[in-house]
Design a protein around this motif. Structure first.
Motif, PDB file in Angstrom:
ATOM      1  N   THR A  83       0.707  -1.565  -0.066  1.00 27.55           N
ATOM      2  CA  THR A  83      -0.157   0.006  -0.401  1.00 27.55           C
ATOM      3  C   THR A  83       1.160   1.315   0.050  1.00 27.55           C
ATOM      4  N   LEU A  84       0.617   2.258  -1.186  1.00 21.13           N
ATOM      5  CA  LEU A  84       1.060   3.394  -0.888  1.00 21.13           C
ATOM      6  C   LEU A  84       0.186   4.483  -1.012  1.00 21.13           C
ATOM      7  N   TYR A  85       0.540   5.788  -0.924  1.00 24.50           N
ATOM      8  CA  TYR A  85      -0.448   6.771  -0.874  1.00 24.50           C
ATOM      9  C   TYR A  85      -0.194   7.937  -1.693  1.00 24.50           C
ATOM     10  N   THR A  86      -1.347   8.335  -2.433  1.00 21.78           N
ATOM     11  CA  THR A  86      -0.793   9.648  -3.229  1.00 21.78           C
ATOM     12  C   THR A  86      -1.924  10.683  -3.638  1.00 21.78           C
ATOM     13  N   ASN A  87      -1.781  12.199  -4.156  1.00 24.75           N
ATOM     14  CA  ASN A  87      -2.681  13.126  -3.840  1.00 24.75           C
ATOM     15  C   ASN A  87      -3.483  13.353  -4.955  1.00 24.75           C
ATOM     16  N   THR A 124       1.184  -6.906  -5.485  1.00 23.28           N
ATOM     17  CA  THR A 124       0.260  -5.759  -6.573  1.00 23.28           C
ATOM     18  C   THR A 124       0.266  -4.680  -5.657  1.00 23.28           C
ATOM     19  N   LEU A 125      -0.368  -3.482  -6.357  1.00 23.30           N
ATOM     20  CA  LEU A 125      -0.204  -2.369  -5.563  1.00 23.30           C
ATOM     21  C   LEU A 125      -1.332  -1.528  -5.433  1.00 23.30           C
ATOM     22  N   ALA A 126      -1.542  -1.473  -3.597  1.00 25.50           N
ATOM     23  CA  ALA A 126      -3.200  -0.729  -3.779  1.00 25.50           C
ATOM     24  C   ALA A 126      -2.334   0.429  -3.157  1.00 25.50           C
ATOM     25  N   VAL A 127      -3.275   1.935  -3.856  1.00 23.47           N
ATOM     26  CA  VAL A 127      -3.246   3.268  -3.958  1.00 23.47           C
ATOM     27  C   VAL A 127      -4.514   3.736  -3.841  1.00 23.47           C
ATOM     28  N   GLY A 128      -3.267   5.031  -2.435  1.00 22.98           N
ATOM     29  CA  GLY A 128      -5.263   5.498  -1.813  1.00 22.98           C
ATOM     30  C   GLY A 128      -4.979   6.574  -2.534  1.00 22.98           C
ATOM     31  N   LEU A 129      -5.810   7.549  -3.081  1.00 21.09           N
ATOM     32  CA  LEU A 129      -5.558   8.542  -3.985  1.00 21.09           C
ATOM     33  C   LEU A 129      -6.335   9.439  -2.646  1.00 21.09           C
ATOM     34  N   TYR A 130      -6.163  10.658  -2.649  1.00 20.03           N
ATOM     35  CA  TYR A 130      -6.544  11.432  -2.135  1.00 20.03           C
ATOM     36  C   TYR A 130      -6.949  12.296  -2.337  1.00 20.03           C
ATOM     37  N   LEU A 131      -8.153  13.088  -2.445  1.00 24.50           N
ATOM     38  CA  LEU A 131      -9.177  14.280  -3.206  1.00 24.50           C
ATOM     39  C   LEU A 131      -9.634  15.416  -2.662  1.00 24.50           C
ATOM     40  N   SER A 132      -9.367  15.604  -1.715  1.00 29.01           N
ATOM     41  CA  SER A 132     -10.128  15.906   0.001  1.00 29.01           C
ATOM     42  C   SER A 132      -9.375  17.295  -0.407  1.00 29.01           C
ATOM     43  N   ASP A 133     -10.299  18.813  -0.424  1.00 33.65           N
ATOM     44  CA  ASP A 133      -9.376  19.794   0.542  1.00 33.65           C
ATOM     45  C   ASP A 133      -9.727  20.396   1.107  1.00 33.65           C
ATOM     46  N   TYR A 189     -10.278   7.486  -0.844  1.00 28.24           N
ATOM     47  CA  TYR A 189     -10.473   6.433   0.552  1.00 28.24           C
ATOM     48  C   TYR A 189     -11.475   6.638   1.430  1.00 28.24           C
ATOM     49  N   GLU A 190     -11.675   6.155   2.442  1.00 31.68           N
ATOM     50  CA  GLU A 190     -13.370   6.924   3.645  1.00 31.68           C
ATOM     51  C   GLU A 190     -13.570   8.147   3.343  1.00 31.68           C
ATOM     52  N   PHE A 191     -14.508   6.945   2.414  1.00 29.56           N
ATOM     53  CA  PHE A 191     -15.627   8.278   1.519  1.00 29.56           C
ATOM     54  C   PHE A 191     -16.845   8.954   2.404  1.00 29.56           C
ATOM     55  N   ASP A 192     -17.119   8.225   3.523  1.00 30.13           N
ATOM     56  CA  ASP A 192     -17.901   8.469   4.152  1.00 30.13           C
ATOM     57  C   ASP A 192     -16.864   8.734   6.151  1.00 30.13           C
ATOM     58  N   GLY A 193     -16.044   9.187   6.066  1.00 28.47           N
ATOM     59  CA  GLY A 193     -14.668   9.570   6.746  1.00 28.47           C
ATOM     60  C   GLY A 193     -15.470  11.466   7.460  1.00 28.47           C
ATOM     61  N   PRO A 194     -16.439  11.709   8.253  1.00 30.93           N
ATOM     62  CA  PRO A 194     -16.020  13.163   7.996  1.00 30.93           C
ATOM     63  C   PRO A 194     -14.967  14.838   7.876  1.00 30.93           C
ATOM     64  N   TRP A 195     -14.122  13.580   8.351  1.00 33.72           N
ATOM     65  CA  TRP A 195     -12.671  14.633   8.046  1.00 33.72           C
ATOM     66  C   TRP A 195     -12.751  14.621   6.974  1.00 33.72           C
ATOM     67  N   ASN A 196     -12.593  13.457   5.871  1.00 34.18           N
ATOM     68  CA  ASN A 196     -12.745  14.152   4.416  1.00 34.18           C
ATOM     69  C   ASN A 196     -13.570  15.301   3.651  1.00 34.18           C
ATOM     70  N   CYS A 197     -14.346  15.169   4.212  1.00 29.59           N
ATOM     71  CA  CYS A 197     -14.873  16.169   3.773  1.00 29.59           C
ATOM     72  C   CYS A 197     -15.533  16.277   2.398  1.00 29.59           C
ATOM     73  N   TYR A 198     -15.695  15.100   2.350  1.00 31.30           N
ATOM     74  CA  TYR A 198     -16.539  15.378   0.490  1.00 31.30           C
ATOM     75  C   TYR A 198     -17.929  15.507   0.645  1.00 31.30           C
ATOM     76  N   ASN A 199     -18.712  15.923  -0.638  1.00 24.11           N
ATOM     77  CA  ASN A 199     -19.569  15.766  -0.385  1.00 24.11           C
ATOM     78  C   ASN A 199     -20.429  14.738  -1.618  1.00 24.11           C
ATOM     79  N   ALA A 200     -21.313  13.844  -0.730  1.00 20.45           N
ATOM     80  CA  ALA A 200     -21.761  12.180  -1.571  1.00 20.45           C
ATOM     81  C   ALA A 200     -22.075  11.966  -3.308  1.00 20.45           C
ATOM     82  N   ASP A 201     -22.560  14.038  -3.699  1.00 19.50           N
ATOM     83  CA  ASP A 201     -22.811  13.466  -4.800  1.00 19.50           C
ATOM     84  C   ASP A 201     -22.093  13.694  -5.995  1.00 19.50           C
TER      85      ASP A 201
END
Length: 532
Positions: A83-87, A124-133, A189-201
């Motif tokens: 597992t690795l991460y990028t944004n 296999t490579l697992a990638v966490g993609l961060y999309l939060s502002d 990743y962790e789309f419903d974690g409030p700390w990411n504050c994603y809008n569901a739609d």
């Protein structure tokens, strides 16, 4: 549960968990219902096996290789995945695609895709993609730009943010495709974690867009993972439009992009039936933490999807120091390696085994969190407060205690685990709207070639345009494909890669390149060159 990209006060969910939110509820029994066999899908191990994945940064993975895999006396199997991460957030730190374009460290260990892929060539490579502002106002600007909303803050400028973000999406997919191995891409990743504050739609539309580009660009070894945080605390229940009320029976439906776009369902799993009482002994929750994880499994069963346990670690334990603590305050109590194993690891592996009808990949974060500035938590400190800004995590390295290591190796040597060889790729799903069909003219011409022998240089020179990146896939005498990024030589104004080709050998190669003013990449024909 973890915050990968920014050092900031502990996320709101932890802060909420530290106050009284209701009495502890009785623990529900772990789900043991077995459903129909998960169908073959992108990246799923064959023969009903489960892929074991290790993470979550390059330093941790290098340490595991030197401390465990390189010790012949241990006879340790390499993990099936890493597992690795990028944004993908413009205008912040680190830059978009950090770790992929070069080593990056944001206080949580170095992420260096090149190093890790060299050290784990068959994983296999697992990638966490961060999309939060989240650190700049939670406006969901990255998501809105990716989906192409006509909002003033994303359409201003030339090129506007829509073009910039979509170019980065394609660059990322091009890089993942070039790794020539199975990739499990955890989109937001962790789309419903409030700390990411994603809008569901916005989140669902962005997920669909990225999936569409994966298929449009022919990245057939890249699978999408839709990962829940499985955080058992209702956040902002007075604002149901935020969709962070996990007790809502339709919580997961609200966030789900659709069966055509999701290859794997993912979940975090930091608690299990053996550990939840002690880990949550100084906090409270709104729904049983283990029961919530089991709800994710049942959701996957209902949709015929394999599950990736994407993040897991004995939060609050310190293997090296032989202590255990609850997760909301670092109050270390003396323990032993066996007690740490029995109190968390044994429960985790039991849960995976009991649900292996649907769990086909299970991760473990083998990290000394206390050694990383983002995760340090001083003794006695309250999670979210001074000295413990991002939570009480501890030290989860299995090699830090001989008993834990012995038990761990005995577990992962069982025949249920696989080395991560992927299953068949499914038929690509339709490219969804608003994925654009390129209508601009083809880029201007280019020249290419190979010079030198046997120390050769493969080169590619754009004519009339500049490129964001250039990759090459080559084979020597028809052997295994090699995939590499070329480096730009400013003096020659071309992209180059040194390649050693034995005398008399045949080199076949093709380029992928992305012009800087395009949102897609182009593949060239295959060329042949014979050394003299």
């Amino acid at each position: 549960m973890t915050v990968r990209w920014h050092q900031r006060p502990l996320h709101r969910a932890f802060a909420a968990g530290a106050v009284a939110l209701g009495a502890l509820v009785a623990l529900a029994a772990p789900n043991s219902a077995a459903g129909a066999a998960v169908p073959a899908a992108r990246g799923v191990p064959a023969d009903g096996k489960v892929m074991f994945v290790m993470g979550q940064d390059s330093d941790t993975l290098s340490d595991y290789r030197s401390d465990v895999l390189n010790k012949s006396s241990l006879d340790a199997p390499a993990p099936g995945g890493v597992t690795l991460y990028t944004n993908l957030v413009l205008g912040g730190t680190p830059a978009p695609l950090a770790g992929m374009t070069g080593p990056a460290n944001w206080g949580a260990g170095t992420v260096d895709f090149g190093r890790t892929l060299r050290e784990y060539p068959n994983s296999t490579l697992a990638v966490g993609l961060y999309l939060s502002d989240a650190t700049s106002g939670c406006g969901n600007q990255p998501l809105r730009a990716i989906i192409g909303r006509n909002d003033s803050d994303v359409t201003a400028g030339s090129p506007n943010l829509i073009a910039q973000y979509r170019a980065k999406v394609d660059e990322m997919i091009g890089r993942l495709k070039g790794y020539d191995r199975d990739v499990l891409l955890r989109i937001g990743y962790e789309f419903d974690g409030p700390w990411n504050c994603y809008n569901a739609d916005f989140y669902k539309e962005a997920f669909r867009y990225i999936k569409g580009r994966i298929d449009a660009l022919g990245a057939t070894r890249v699978a999408t993972v839709w990962q829940s945080a499985a955080w058992p605390v209702n956040t902002n229940p007075d604002r149901p439009e935020y969709n962070y009320v996990v007790t809502d029976p339709r919580h997961f439906d609200t966030w789900y992009p659709g069966d055509s776009y999701v290859d794997w369902v993912g979940t975090s799993s930091f608690y299990n039936s053996r550990s939840v009482q002690s880990q949550w002994g100084c906090g409270s929750y709104d729904t049983d933490p283990v029961g919530l994880q089991n709800r994710v499994l049942d959701f996957a069963r209902a949709h015929g999807k394999p599950v990736m346990v994407s993040e897991a670690a004995p939060q609050g334990s310190r293997t090296g120091a032989k202590t255990k603590s609850c997760i909301f305050r670092n109050n270390p109590a003396g323990s032993s390696g066996q007690a740490i194993w029995d109190g968390w690891h044994a429960g985790y592996f039991e849960w995976v085994d009991r649900n292996k009808d649907v769990i086909r990949s299970a991760a473990y974060i083998n990290t000394n969190w206390d050694a990383q500035t983002q995760w340090q938590c001083q003794p006695g400190a309250q999670a979210g407060g001074p000295g413990c800004a991002n939570g009480n995590w501890g030290d989860s390295r299995v090699q830090a205690d001989p008993t834990v290591l012995s038990n761990f190796l005995a577990e992962i040597k069982k025949p249920m685990w696989t080395n991560g060889a992927g299953g068949p790729a499914p038929t690509p799903s339709p490219t969804p709207t608003p994925t654009p069909t390129p209508t601009e003219p083809a880029p201007a011409d280019f020249t290419q070639g190979v010079t030198g022998s046997p120390a050769a240089t493969v080169w590619f020179k754009p004519k009339g345009f500049t490129a964001t990146f250039v990759t090459v896939q080559y084979r020597i005498n028809g052997g295994s494909p090699q995939n590499h990024f070329l480096s730009h030589d400013d003096g020659d104004a071309r992209w180059e890669l040194p390649v050693t080709v034995p005398a008399g050998a045949t080199l076949t190669y093709a380029f992928n390149y992305q012009p800087t003013d395009r949102t897609h990449q182009t593949t060239t024909p295959t060329y042949t060159w014979v050394t003299r």
